[in-house]
Design a protein around this motif. Structure first.
Motif, PDB file in Angstrom:
ATOM      1  N   THR A 524      37.039  20.747  35.297  1.00  0.00           N
ATOM      2  CA  THR A 524      37.877  21.416  34.540  1.00  0.00           C
ATOM      3  C   THR A 524      37.563  22.668  33.984  1.00  0.00           C
ATOM      4  OG1 THR A 524      36.567  20.360  32.542  1.00  0.00           O
ATOM      5  CG2 THR A 524      38.098  18.908  33.786  1.00  0.00           C
ATOM      6  N   VAL A 525      36.341  22.966  33.894  1.00  0.00           N
ATOM      7  CA  VAL A 525      35.761  24.401  33.236  1.00  0.00           C
ATOM      8  C   VAL A 525      36.159  25.524  34.300  1.00  0.00           C
ATOM      9  CG1 VAL A 525      33.869  25.648  32.227  1.00  0.00           C
ATOM     10  CG2 VAL A 525      34.141  23.330  31.781  1.00  0.00           C
ATOM     11  N   GLY A 526      36.892  26.555  33.928  1.00  0.00           N
ATOM     12  CA  GLY A 526      36.870  27.698  34.565  1.00  0.00           C
ATOM     13  C   GLY A 526      37.891  27.350  35.749  1.00  0.00           C
ATOM     14  N   SER A 527      38.889  26.361  35.742  1.00  0.00           N
ATOM     15  CA  SER A 527      39.485  25.968  36.821  1.00  0.00           C
ATOM     16  C   SER A 527      40.690  26.931  37.443  1.00  0.00           C
ATOM     17  CB  SER A 527      40.031  24.495  36.444  1.00  0.00           C
ATOM     18  OG  SER A 527      41.312  24.668  35.744  1.00  0.00           O
ATOM     19  N   TYR A 528      41.092  26.281  38.410  1.00  0.00           N
ATOM     20  CA  TYR A 528      42.427  26.950  39.205  1.00  0.00           C
ATOM     21  C   TYR A 528      43.530  26.936  38.191  1.00  0.00           C
ATOM     22  CZ  TYR A 528      46.812  27.224  41.559  1.00  0.00           C
ATOM     23  OH  TYR A 528      48.101  27.821  41.750  1.00  0.00           O
ATOM     24  N   PHE A 529      43.397  25.829  37.343  1.00  0.00           N
ATOM     25  CA  PHE A 529      44.498  25.312  36.493  1.00  0.00           C
ATOM     26  C   PHE A 529      44.504  26.439  35.096  1.00  0.00           C
ATOM     27  CE2 PHE A 529      43.975  21.693  39.023  1.00  0.00           C
ATOM     28  CZ  PHE A 529      44.927  21.479  39.538  1.00  0.00           C
ATOM     29  N   ASP A 530      43.345  26.849  34.947  1.00  0.00           N
ATOM     30  CA  ASP A 530      42.999  27.882  33.836  1.00  0.00           C
ATOM     31  C   ASP A 530      43.213  29.221  34.304  1.00  0.00           C
ATOM     32  OD1 ASP A 530      42.256  25.595  32.215  1.00  0.00           O
ATOM     33  OD2 ASP A 530      40.351  25.984  32.448  1.00  0.00           O
ATOM     34  N   GLY A 531      43.431  29.728  35.673  1.00  0.00           N
ATOM     35  CA  GLY A 531      43.767  30.745  36.049  1.00  0.00           C
ATOM     36  C   GLY A 531      42.465  31.551  36.505  1.00  0.00           C
ATOM     37  N   TYR A 532      41.498  30.674  36.955  1.00  0.00           N
ATOM     38  CA  TYR A 532      40.290  31.441  37.647  1.00  0.00           C
ATOM     39  C   TYR A 532      40.755  31.331  39.229  1.00  0.00           C
ATOM     40  CZ  TYR A 532      37.993  31.661  33.274  1.00  0.00           C
ATOM     41  OH  TYR A 532      37.485  31.993  32.112  1.00  0.00           O
ATOM     42  N   VAL A 533      39.572  32.119  39.754  1.00  0.00           N
ATOM     43  CA  VAL A 533      39.748  32.563  41.278  1.00  0.00           C
ATOM     44  C   VAL A 533      38.905  31.513  41.941  1.00  0.00           C
ATOM     45  CG1 VAL A 533      39.309  34.215  42.773  1.00  0.00           C
ATOM     46  CG2 VAL A 533      40.246  34.822  40.708  1.00  0.00           C
ATOM     47  N   GLY A 534      39.255  31.446  43.389  1.00  0.00           N
ATOM     48  CA  GLY A 534      38.664  30.631  44.106  1.00  0.00           C
ATOM     49  C   GLY A 534      39.049  29.202  44.469  1.00  0.00           C
ATOM     50  N   ALA A 535      40.046  28.769  44.240  1.00  0.00           N
ATOM     51  CA  ALA A 535      40.774  27.396  44.252  1.00  0.00           C
ATOM     52  C   ALA A 535      42.247  27.842  44.737  1.00  0.00           C
ATOM     53  CB  ALA A 535      40.768  26.435  43.354  1.00  0.00           C
ATOM     54  N   SER A 536      42.932  26.862  45.222  1.00  0.00           N
ATOM     55  CA  SER A 536      44.465  26.980  45.678  1.00  0.00           C
ATOM     56  C   SER A 536      45.098  25.720  45.378  1.00  0.00           C
ATOM     57  CB  SER A 536      44.300  26.999  47.184  1.00  0.00           C
ATOM     58  OG  SER A 536      45.545  27.078  47.662  1.00  0.00           O
ATOM     59  N   ALA A 537      46.441  26.064  45.262  1.00  0.00           N
ATOM     60  CA  ALA A 537      47.344  24.971  44.712  1.00  0.00           C
ATOM     61  C   ALA A 537      48.196  24.372  46.296  1.00  0.00           C
ATOM     62  CB  ALA A 537      48.713  25.406  44.065  1.00  0.00           C
ATOM     63  N   ASN A 538      47.634  24.858  47.387  1.00  0.00           N
ATOM     64  CA  ASN A 538      48.104  24.524  48.540  1.00  0.00           C
ATOM     65  C   ASN A 538      47.283  23.252  49.016  1.00  0.00           C
ATOM     66  OD1 ASN A 538      48.819  24.155  51.219  1.00  0.00           O
ATOM     67  ND2 ASN A 538      48.439  26.285  51.834  1.00  0.00           N
ATOM     68  N   CYS A 539      47.980  22.356  49.380  1.00  0.00           N
ATOM     69  CA  CYS A 539      47.286  20.983  49.693  1.00  0.00           C
ATOM     70  C   CYS A 539      46.715  21.193  51.182  1.00  0.00           C
ATOM     71  CB  CYS A 539      48.204  19.753  49.744  1.00  0.00           C
ATOM     72  SG  CYS A 539      49.399  20.020  50.924  1.00  0.00           S
ATOM     73  N   LEU A 540      46.857  22.160  51.603  1.00  0.00           N
ATOM     74  CA  LEU A 540      46.469  22.153  53.188  1.00  0.00           C
ATOM     75  C   LEU A 540      45.117  23.191  53.167  1.00  0.00           C
ATOM     76  CD1 LEU A 540      49.620  22.395  55.419  1.00  0.00           C
ATOM     77  CD2 LEU A 540      48.034  20.554  54.648  1.00  0.00           C
ATOM     78  N   SER A 541      45.091  24.031  52.108  1.00  0.00           N
ATOM     79  CA  SER A 541      43.708  24.769  51.788  1.00  0.00           C
ATOM     80  C   SER A 541      42.617  24.124  51.499  1.00  0.00           C
ATOM     81  CB  SER A 541      44.019  25.696  50.486  1.00  0.00           C
ATOM     82  OG  SER A 541      42.715  26.240  50.152  1.00  0.00           O
ATOM     83  N   GLY A 542      41.566  24.563  52.190  1.00  0.00           N
ATOM     84  CA  GLY A 542      40.074  24.310  52.034  1.00  0.00           C
ATOM     85  C   GLY A 542      39.778  24.273  50.453  1.00  0.00           C
TER      86      GLY A 542
END
Ligand code: ZN
Length: 715
Positions: A524-542
């Motif tokens: 939850t901290v520094g998450s994609y959902f908070d606008g941080y870099v290094g994660a994806s909303a694409n279910c096929l992404s690593g």
């Protein structure tokens, strides 16, 4: 110390604080209890360390937009914050129950310390006193650009000496600047090598080299740039320059003789609990995972021509493997589209026109299955097949495609080991957890070797016994057993868990090896959902972050264990590979590359000092030295990893949380190259990693013990 690679406002402040603390004569020291309370003139601004009355007071300050110089921390229920305040604001806070404990820095101190430092540097040069220690920021204004040597470290491994440097040019926007480092050894041998420009997120960071082989201990290093800049000559520092106590005679180790699947790990946990009953608890973590299971699926039709993907709603092992699906031509004109399920066969009867020709499209068929068999089946038009005439096809056999035969197909209970003489929360806690990423096979070997070393030696080695007297150790050998089972049985490069959140065409089984959630991006901290870099909303992404923060059982388990045991103050998240040793912040926002808050100076010192000890312990086994360029905050030395677990443990629970990337590159003397080891190296290498990093975890336990002792001593 490692000089920071970026000069954010917070980091600059931190450096100035550091300067102030290292020159007590120029800074206002914390008052003794009997001295007058700290006050400032009403309009004077200063950086003040303040003990706040309670959390509500901090919350009000934050809401008011107060200038917090570091991350407030809690100790013994007291909240300590470093604030930039005017005298009037301080008086107001004090009236509301806060206590100022130290004027860290007054407004004018910064420029004064800076000027002092420049004067001192010039004086050193003039006096010919040589360079300050490596790692200090040293500059020389010669030529068009100015070069700062940020790091210069040397070490010896396997009889070979290496040198690594990190140098920053002030010509940050010129991608063509070339920087060359020249070195000299004690016996007068000289040489040089080029550095490489390192950018991250489009921003210049520094120039550096991978460790360079040199004939013997280097005593001088100078950097020059193609623009004419020349650095000061510095003396490289020995890295990590920390050695743990030697292993006592008879110290027991080497409990790993093969890679371990999750089933093997379960058995190992059971054995350890049986064998060391007095020292071990097994904790079943609260969230069962999906298990090694998937929906059964088949192509109805030919994906190369026209097809519909039909899958079972339940998992294949729940009686759906082997169910058949087909389309049939009714053989009569003017028939409607019909769907029936009988005797484990799903039959779609295609619609016909007046001439008796079938007229249903792929979309019609998918919609009909979804409308009439929604409780059993889900259908999706294959990507590229939309709107095409549906052929007569099948029967096709639904199958979950899972190859593993030794894995129970049911929800999995993830387990933790708890080791210690006093497992009651009265001792400082250490958490080591591994295999968030399924394919990192060496990582549970590290944590299990560590656990068994602690247990076996507690019986025979007084020093180990004493560690388990003082420290409460928690180990989760495999956080992501479902993904690991898939990695061992089906697709070795599986990184994520086995939960498929894809919708629509992404559910096509041709993507089956790309499904799943990246467990270490689901926090939850520094998450994609908070606008941080290094994660994806694409279910096929690593790096798929999941449907929401903590949407996955696996991530929830790690946090649940840490929350249930507030005595845990140190944690190590074990990954592979590459040979990194990292700590928060682990993520930044894209816009401006703004990281999560930097640890305070005290905490940064603890992170780095402990890291050097642990790096030294790792090196004890077979000489593996984690590079200084790969030891530091995640966001600086690796990349931004939005929503990772170490950040959550640190920022939310106040745990000193590190990450290992075990599996350091190996030096090949024949080629003169560093070689990567991969996720699943030949076992000899994985075994070596398990031995050396288990030693690192033992040192982490000593770090925790020493931290608890120091806290007890200072009250
Ligand atoms: Zn990993």
């Amino acid at each position: 110390m490692i000089v920071r690679r970026r000069w954010t406002a917070a980091a600059t402040t931190a450096i100035l604080i550091s300067a102030a603390l290292s020159h007590p004569g120029t800074a206002t020291a914390a008052p003794a209890a009997d001295t007058a309370p700290i006050t400032l003139a009403a309009t004077e601004t200063a950086l003040v360390r303040v003990q706040l009355r309670d959390q509500a007071q901090l919350d009000r300050l934050v809401a008011s937009g107060v200038d917090l110089a570091n991350r407030p921390r809690t100790r013994d229920g007291r909240i300590i914050a470093d604030l930039v305040l005017t005298g009037a604001q301080l008086a107001d806070l004090t009236a509301r129950g806060a206590t100022a404990t130290q004027v860290v820095q007054r407004a004018g101190d910064g420029s004064r310390h800076f000027a002092d430092s420049v004067r001192a540097a010039r004086a050193r040069t003039a006096a010919g006193l040589g360079a300050p220690a490596a790692g200090q920021r040293t500059t020389a204004a010669v030529g068009v650009d100015t070069l700062a040597v940020q790091q210069a470290y040397w070490w010896t491994t396997g009889g070979q000496t290496f040198l690594q440097a990190q140098v920053a040019t002030t010509a940050t926007d010129d991608p063509d600047v070339e920087i060359t480092v020249s070195w000299r050894t004690a016996d007068g041998v000289t040489g040089s090598f080029p550095l490489y420009r390192f950018e991250d997120s489009g921003e210049y960071q520094y120039h550096y080299n991978v460790p360079q082989s040199v004939p013997s201990r280097p005593v001088q290093l100078t950097a020059t740039s193609s623009l004419g800049g020349v650095s000061r000559a510095v003396t490289p520092t020995l890295w990590p320059n920390a050695t743990p106590p030697p292993l006592p005679a008879g110290y027991q180790k080497d409990f790993i003789d093969a890679y371990l699947t999750p089933v093997d790990i379960q058995a190992r946990i059971k054995r350890l609990a049986r064998q060391y009953r007095d020292l071990v608890d097994v904790i079943d973590l609260p969230n069962k995972t999906q298990g090694y299971r998937r929906n059964a699926v088949a192509y109805l039709g030919d994906p190369a021509v026209a097809a519909v993907v039909v899958e079972s709603v339940r998992f294949g092992d729940q009686g759906l493997n082997g169910v058949q699906v087909r389309t049939v031509d009714p053989g009569r004109p003017n028939r409607p589209l019909a769907v029936g399920y009988r005797d484990r066969v799903l039959t779609v009867t295609l619609a016909t026109d007046a001439a008796g020709k079938t007229v249903s499209t792929t979309d019609d068929v998918a919609a009909a299955v979804n409308a009439r068999q929604a409780n059993r089946f889900r259908a999706t038009v294959e990507d590229g097949s939309t709107g095409l005439p549906m052929p007569v096809a099948g029967p096709a056999r639904l199958d979950d495609g899972l190859q593993g035969t030794e894995v129970p197909a049911k929800p999995w209970t993830v387990q933790a080991l708890r080791l210690g003489v006093h497992r009651d929360g009265s001792r400082i806690g250490v958490l080591a957890y591994s295999q968030e990423h399924a394919r990192e096979w060496a990582t549970p070997l590290v944590t299990l070797e560590f656990a068994e070393r602690m247990l076996a030696n507690a019986r025979t080695d007084p020093a180990t016994r004493e560690l388990l007297e003082q420290v409460d150790v928690f180990v989760i050998p495999t956080v992501n057993p479902d993904g690991a089972n898939y990695s061992f049985n089906d697709y070795n490069f599986q990184r994520k868990n086995l939960v498929n959140h894809c919708e629509g065409p992404a559910r096509d089984p041709k993507y089956r090896t790309s499904w799943g959630v990246d467990v270490n991006r689901n926090y939850t901290v520094g998450s994609y959902f908070d606008g941080y870099v290094g994660a994806s909303a694409n279910c096929l992404s690593g790096n798929y972050a999941g449907t929401a923060e903590l949407s996955e059982a696996e991530s929830g388990n790690v946090i649940a264990l840490a929350k249930a045991h507030p005595n845990i103050r140190f944690a190590m998240n074990v990954h592979s590979y590459g040979g990194y040793f990292m700590w928060p912040p682990g993520a930044y926002r894209a816009d401006g590359r703004i990281t999560l808050p930097r640890p305070s100076i005290d905490e940064s010192t603890l992170f780095l000092d402990s890291a050097r000890r642990i790096v030294g312990a790792i090196a004890q086994e077979r000489g593996t030295v984690t590079w200084p360029s790969q030891t530091g905050p995640v966001a600086d030395v690796l990349y931004s990893a939005a929503g990772n677990s170490a950040d959550q443990l640190y920022y939310e629970l106040g745990i000193f949380a590190w990450d290992f990337e075990v599996g350091n590159d190996r030096w090949n003397p024949a080629t003169g190259e560093w070689e990567g080891v991969g996720f699943q190296p030949p076992f000899d290498e994985a075994h070596g990693e398990s031995q050396e990093y288990a030693g690192g975890l033992v040192e982490l336990v000593r770090v925790a013990r020493d931290h608890a002792a120091a806290e007890a001593a200072t009250g």
